[in-house]
Design a protein around this motif. Structure first.
Motif, PDB file in Angstrom:
ATOM      1  N   UNK A 177      44.498  37.737  49.117  1.00 23.18           N
ATOM      2  CA  UNK A 177      43.328  37.620  48.091  1.00 23.18           C
ATOM      3  C   UNK A 177      43.716  36.197  47.887  1.00 23.18           C
ATOM      4  N   UNK A 178      42.508  36.061  47.403  1.00 21.93           N
ATOM      5  CA  UNK A 178      43.021  34.457  47.548  1.00 21.93           C
ATOM      6  C   UNK A 178      41.499  33.617  46.090  1.00 21.93           C
ATOM      7  N   UNK A 179      41.419  33.166  45.186  1.00 25.27           N
ATOM      8  CA  UNK A 179      40.504  32.802  44.473  1.00 25.27           C
ATOM      9  C   UNK A 179      39.722  30.943  45.474  1.00 25.27           C
ATOM     10  N   UNK A 180      40.629  30.407  46.258  1.00 29.16           N
ATOM     11  CA  UNK A 180      39.353  29.278  47.021  1.00 29.16           C
ATOM     12  C   UNK A 180      39.015  29.608  48.530  1.00 29.16           C
ATOM     13  N   UNK A 181      40.206  29.150  48.861  1.00 26.28           N
ATOM     14  CA  UNK A 181      39.687  29.440  50.874  1.00 26.28           C
ATOM     15  C   UNK A 181      41.279  29.240  51.468  1.00 26.28           C
TER      16      UNK A 181
END
Length: 276
Positions: A177-181
């Protein structure tokens, strides 16, 4: 008209893209058109997207705090840093909202070495490890090296039994999971390797943005009626989601807000979580 993105890239101003983001805030079409016209009359050649964002945010906040809070979602998730510890807790909350059992910050022994795991989740008897890749910079992306590295850790762990949810169990799935892309190569490699990905915009119909809007899983950092210091105090108290405030206003007293401030925060929280 040319504008400058966070990355420094120069692109054409896209009024339609701005309009869509304003509509997603919950503001009605009449309000959005008014804001859009105002912004278009003020922008100039070489203005940054950050300045345009601030203009839109300020105008939305004058209409409704909850609109501004929803428009501020991506930045709010970024504010769960800088170390990413609260981002991990936030991701655990998202899985919990989907009926998973969750545990955070575990050290598990693999076949070769031990591994620190951000989140472990369980649903219908299936155990998955969740690795969180937090980025402070808005334009940073997780490239193919990320799933390649995490796949090696997953392979070291998945054959062993681990006492996680009260008994010896085997990890059989992996999420990143990442907060960006993610880059295209990262997505292709993960899909080929059987890894699950979650980012701001991936998968298209069930990403961080849609999960927030569909299930009201907004982080407290998006609230416009709180200062940064007050948001940090709530996070330390393990108040991660806005909806956790609504039935637990005692936490606002613990961070020493006045009665009138508490009333304003609760109104924004209620408006935000009841949005459809």
């Amino acid at each position: 008209m040319k504008i400058i993105k966070h990355s420094g890239d120069i692109v054409e101003f896209n009024a339609e893209k701005l309009k869509k983001s304003l509509l997603k805030s919950g503001a009605n079409s009449e309000v959005v058109e008014r804001i859009l016209q105002s912004i278009q009359s003020e922008i100039y050649e070489g203005i940054s997207t950050k300045q345009i964002y601030k203009m839109a945010f300020t105008m939305l906040k004058k209409i409704a705090n909850s609109h501004a809070a929803r428009y501020n979602l991506r930045e709010a998730i970024r504010l769960l840093g800088p170390a990413g510890f609260f981002f991990e807790k936030y991701i655990a909350r998202l899985f919990f909202a989907e009926q998973y059992e969750t545990v955070t910050n575990l050290t598990l022994q693999g076949k070769c070495v031990s591994h620190e795991i951000d989140v472990v989740v369980k649903k219908n008897g299936t155990i998955a490890m969740v690795e969180c890749k937090y980025h402070a910079g808005r334009d940073a992306a997780s490239d193919v090296k990320v799933p390649m590295y995490i796949l090696s850790r997953f392979n070291d762990l998945k054959g062993n039994q681990h006492a996680i949810f009260g008994k010896e169990e085997i990890i059989s799935k992996c999420w990143i999971v990442t907060n960006n892309r993610f880059t295209t190569d990262a997505i292709d490699f993960a899909n080929c390797s059987g890894l699950n990905l979650l980012s701001w915009n991936y998968p298209e119909d069930n990403n961080l943005k849609t999960k927030n809007d569909n299930s009201y899983l907004y982080p407290v950092t998006c609230l416009t009626t709180l200062s940064l210091a007050e948001k940090d105090k709530l996070l330390i108290l393990d108040v991660i989601l806005v909806k956790e405030i609504i039935n637990n206003s005692d936490c606002l007293e613990k961070i020493e807000l006045s009665g009138s401030r508490i009333k304003n925060v609760l109104k924004e929280a209620s408006d935000l979580c009841r949005y459809i």
